[in-house]
Design a protein around this motif. Structure first.
Motif, PDB file in Angstrom:
ATOM      1  N   GLY A  82     -12.399  -5.617  -1.085  1.00 48.93           N
ATOM      2  CA  GLY A  82     -12.842  -5.635  -2.474  1.00 48.93           C
ATOM      3  C   GLY A  82     -12.128  -4.475  -3.359  1.00 48.93           C
ATOM      4  O   GLY A  82     -12.718  -4.144  -4.267  1.00 48.93           O
ATOM      5  N   THR A  83     -11.090  -3.962  -2.795  1.00 50.68           N
ATOM      6  CA  THR A  83     -10.664  -2.889  -3.541  1.00 50.68           C
ATOM      7  C   THR A  83     -10.254  -3.068  -4.838  1.00 50.68           C
ATOM      8  O   THR A  83     -10.557  -2.349  -5.800  1.00 50.68           O
ATOM      9  N   PHE A  84      -9.195  -4.198  -4.830  1.00 57.07           N
ATOM     10  CA  PHE A  84      -8.917  -4.444  -6.449  1.00 57.07           C
ATOM     11  C   PHE A  84      -9.877  -4.931  -7.401  1.00 57.07           C
ATOM     12  O   PHE A  84      -9.831  -4.165  -8.644  1.00 57.07           O
ATOM     13  N   ASP A  85     -10.912  -5.451  -6.992  1.00 54.35           N
ATOM     14  CA  ASP A  85     -12.112  -5.891  -7.964  1.00 54.35           C
ATOM     15  C   ASP A  85     -12.827  -4.614  -8.374  1.00 54.35           C
ATOM     16  O   ASP A  85     -13.109  -4.186  -9.611  1.00 54.35           O
ATOM     17  N   TRP A  86     -13.024  -3.593  -7.314  1.00 52.76           N
ATOM     18  CA  TRP A  86     -13.736  -2.266  -7.527  1.00 52.76           C
ATOM     19  C   TRP A  86     -13.020  -1.345  -8.514  1.00 52.76           C
ATOM     20  O   TRP A  86     -13.435  -0.845  -9.382  1.00 52.76           O
ATOM     21  N   MET A  87     -11.569  -1.411  -8.228  1.00 52.92           N
ATOM     22  CA  MET A  87     -10.554  -0.589  -8.925  1.00 52.92           C
ATOM     23  C   MET A  87     -10.730  -1.222 -10.653  1.00 52.92           C
ATOM     24  O   MET A  87     -10.799  -0.494 -11.623  1.00 52.92           O
ATOM     25  N   VAL A  88     -10.691  -2.252 -11.008  1.00 50.79           N
ATOM     26  CA  VAL A  88     -10.786  -2.953 -12.125  1.00 50.79           C
ATOM     27  C   VAL A  88     -12.107  -2.505 -12.930  1.00 50.79           C
ATOM     28  O   VAL A  88     -12.168  -2.286 -13.998  1.00 50.79           O
ATOM     29  N   LYS A  89     -13.424  -2.864 -12.092  1.00 48.91           N
ATOM     30  CA  LYS A  89     -14.367  -2.548 -12.567  1.00 48.91           C
ATOM     31  C   LYS A  89     -14.795  -1.007 -12.947  1.00 48.91           C
ATOM     32  O   LYS A  89     -14.739  -0.727 -14.228  1.00 48.91           O
ATOM     33  N   VAL A  90     -14.046   0.111 -12.287  1.00 49.26           N
ATOM     34  CA  VAL A  90     -14.131   1.249 -12.565  1.00 49.26           C
ATOM     35  C   VAL A  90     -13.341   1.770 -13.891  1.00 49.26           C
ATOM     36  O   VAL A  90     -13.658   2.608 -14.448  1.00 49.26           O
ATOM     37  N   ALA A  91     -12.152   1.021 -13.893  1.00 48.16           N
ATOM     38  CA  ALA A  91     -11.266   1.309 -14.899  1.00 48.16           C
ATOM     39  C   ALA A  91     -11.638   0.995 -16.165  1.00 48.16           C
ATOM     40  O   ALA A  91     -11.491   1.469 -17.098  1.00 48.16           O
ATOM     41  N   ILE A  92     -12.479  -0.072 -16.304  1.00 46.28           N
ATOM     42  CA  ILE A  92     -13.403  -0.767 -17.647  1.00 46.28           C
ATOM     43  C   ILE A  92     -14.241   0.544 -18.061  1.00 46.28           C
ATOM     44  O   ILE A  92     -14.270   0.543 -19.191  1.00 46.28           O
ATOM     45  N   GLU A  93     -14.834   1.184 -17.005  1.00 47.01           N
ATOM     46  CA  GLU A  93     -15.815   2.150 -17.199  1.00 47.01           C
ATOM     47  C   GLU A  93     -15.096   3.517 -17.764  1.00 47.01           C
ATOM     48  O   GLU A  93     -15.732   4.381 -18.267  1.00 47.01           O
ATOM     49  N   ASN A  94     -13.721   3.607 -17.394  1.00 47.67           N
ATOM     50  CA  ASN A  94     -13.164   5.004 -17.659  1.00 47.67           C
ATOM     51  C   ASN A  94     -11.787   4.846 -18.235  1.00 47.67           C
ATOM     52  O   ASN A  94     -10.880   4.157 -17.651  1.00 47.67           O
ATOM     53  N   LYS A  95     -11.878   5.403 -19.262  1.00 47.09           N
ATOM     54  CA  LYS A  95     -10.357   5.300 -20.283  1.00 47.09           C
ATOM     55  C   LYS A  95      -9.190   6.023 -19.651  1.00 47.09           C
ATOM     56  O   LYS A  95      -8.065   5.506 -20.030  1.00 47.09           O
ATOM     57  N   ASP A  96      -9.629   7.129 -18.770  1.00 44.33           N
ATOM     58  CA  ASP A  96      -8.290   7.574 -18.191  1.00 44.33           C
ATOM     59  C   ASP A  96      -7.856   7.044 -16.723  1.00 44.33           C
ATOM     60  O   ASP A  96      -7.077   7.549 -16.179  1.00 44.33           O
ATOM     61  N   ILE A  97      -8.312   5.661 -16.443  1.00 46.39           N
ATOM     62  CA  ILE A  97      -7.999   5.111 -15.249  1.00 46.39           C
ATOM     63  C   ILE A  97      -7.278   3.892 -15.591  1.00 46.39           C
ATOM     64  O   ILE A  97      -7.523   3.036 -16.310  1.00 46.39           O
ATOM     65  N   ILE A  98      -6.069   3.932 -14.922  1.00 45.00           N
ATOM     66  CA  ILE A  98      -5.120   2.660 -15.075  1.00 45.00           C
ATOM     67  C   ILE A  98      -4.970   2.126 -13.706  1.00 45.00           C
ATOM     68  O   ILE A  98      -4.858   2.797 -12.862  1.00 45.00           O
ATOM     69  N   VAL A  99      -5.125   0.552 -13.758  1.00 42.07           N
ATOM     70  CA  VAL A  99      -5.071  -0.152 -12.506  1.00 42.07           C
ATOM     71  C   VAL A  99      -3.856  -1.011 -12.467  1.00 42.07           C
ATOM     72  O   VAL A  99      -3.465  -1.805 -13.535  1.00 42.07           O
ATOM     73  N   CYS A 100      -3.009  -1.046 -11.380  1.00 38.19           N
ATOM     74  CA  CYS A 100      -1.769  -1.865 -11.321  1.00 38.19           C
ATOM     75  C   CYS A 100      -1.870  -2.628 -10.067  1.00 38.19           C
ATOM     76  O   CYS A 100      -2.445  -2.224  -9.133  1.00 38.19           O
ATOM     77  N   GLN A 101      -1.099  -3.710  -9.942  1.00 34.14           N
ATOM     78  CA  GLN A 101      -1.332  -4.416  -8.719  1.00 34.14           C
ATOM     79  C   GLN A 101       0.393  -4.859  -8.423  1.00 34.14           C
ATOM     80  O   GLN A 101       1.140  -5.326  -9.285  1.00 34.14           O
ATOM     81  N   LEU A 102       0.783  -4.661  -7.423  1.00 30.42           N
ATOM     82  CA  LEU A 102       1.942  -4.815  -6.721  1.00 30.42           C
ATOM     83  C   LEU A 102       2.146  -6.402  -6.742  1.00 30.42           C
ATOM     84  O   LEU A 102       1.499  -7.246  -6.540  1.00 30.42           O
ATOM     85  N   PRO A 103       3.270  -6.717  -7.191  1.00 31.54           N
ATOM     86  CA  PRO A 103       3.702  -8.176  -7.181  1.00 31.54           C
ATOM     87  C   PRO A 103       3.944  -8.602  -5.798  1.00 31.54           C
ATOM     88  O   PRO A 103       4.188  -7.971  -4.889  1.00 31.54           O
ATOM     89  N   ASN A 104       3.772  -9.936  -5.600  1.00 31.30           N
ATOM     90  CA  ASN A 104       3.792 -10.433  -4.438  1.00 31.30           C
ATOM     91  C   ASN A 104       5.170 -10.205  -3.597  1.00 31.30           C
ATOM     92  O   ASN A 104       5.196 -10.187  -2.348  1.00 31.30           O
ATOM     93  N   SER A 105       5.953  -9.871  -4.390  1.00 27.92           N
ATOM     94  CA  SER A 105       7.597  -9.699  -3.583  1.00 27.92           C
ATOM     95  C   SER A 105       7.641  -8.099  -3.183  1.00 27.92           C
ATOM     96  O   SER A 105       8.645  -8.181  -2.738  1.00 27.92           O
ATOM     97  N   LEU A 106       6.662  -7.580  -3.788  1.00 26.87           N
ATOM     98  CA  LEU A 106       6.767  -5.992  -3.277  1.00 26.87           C
ATOM     99  C   LEU A 106       5.757  -5.561  -2.404  1.00 26.87           C
ATOM    100  O   LEU A 106       4.562  -5.792  -2.524  1.00 26.87           O
ATOM    101  N   HIS A 107       5.897  -4.835  -1.442  1.00 29.10           N
ATOM    102  CA  HIS A 107       4.766  -4.248  -0.406  1.00 29.10           C
ATOM    103  C   HIS A 107       5.350  -2.838  -0.074  1.00 29.10           C
ATOM    104  O   HIS A 107       6.148  -2.251  -0.227  1.00 29.10           O
TER     105      HIS A 107
END
Length: 133
Positions: A82-107
């Motif tokens: 649940g890491t990504f969903d948790w990160m998005v939730k925290v970013a919504i609550e904190n203006k100084d947090i930005i969330v990115c997700q690697l595209p499927n082609s990158l690891h």
């Protein structure tokens, strides 16, 4: 060696030590003053993969810092928990947090850091791991 020569050598050594201490004190004072006037924006990049249980402690630790001109960029490397969903939730609550997700082609961490650099707006970029506090 006469007594006068010995006294001169001792005085010279004491003078040298005195000057050395003064230079060290001046350097410390200047260093502290420079830090207090430091105001550049810092981007803290945190590449993550399946770190839902570790991120909360790290983010709290970063928020407890005395320096306030920063942003936190969380880059998800295809987490399967649940890491990504948790990160998005925290970013919504904190203006100084930005969330990115690697595209499927990158690891991997290197690609996550590169993605974070692209999203960063700070003049200084720092990286840390999600399990560091």
């Amino acid at each position: 060696m006469t007594l006068i020569e010995i006294v001169c050598v001792v005085i010279s050594i004491l003078y040298f030590l005195f000057i050395s201490c003064m230079v060290i004190q001046l350097a410390r004072k200047k260093s502290i003053n420079n830090f207090q006037s430091f105001d550049k924006k810092v981007s803290v990049l945190i590449p993550v993969r399946n770190e839902e249980n570790n991120l909360s402690s790290l983010l709290q630790s970063l928020k407890n810092q005395s320096y306030s001109n920063y942003e936190i960029i969380l880059i998800d490397d295809h987490s399967s928990d649940g890491t990504f969903d948790w990160m998005v939730k925290v970013a919504i609550e904190n203006k100084d947090i930005i969330v990115c997700q690697l595209p499927n082609s990158l690891h991997g961490k290197k690609n996550a850091i590169e993605q974070g650099i692209k999203a960063a707006s700070g003049e200084i970029i720092l990286t840390t791991d999600s399990d560091c506090i």
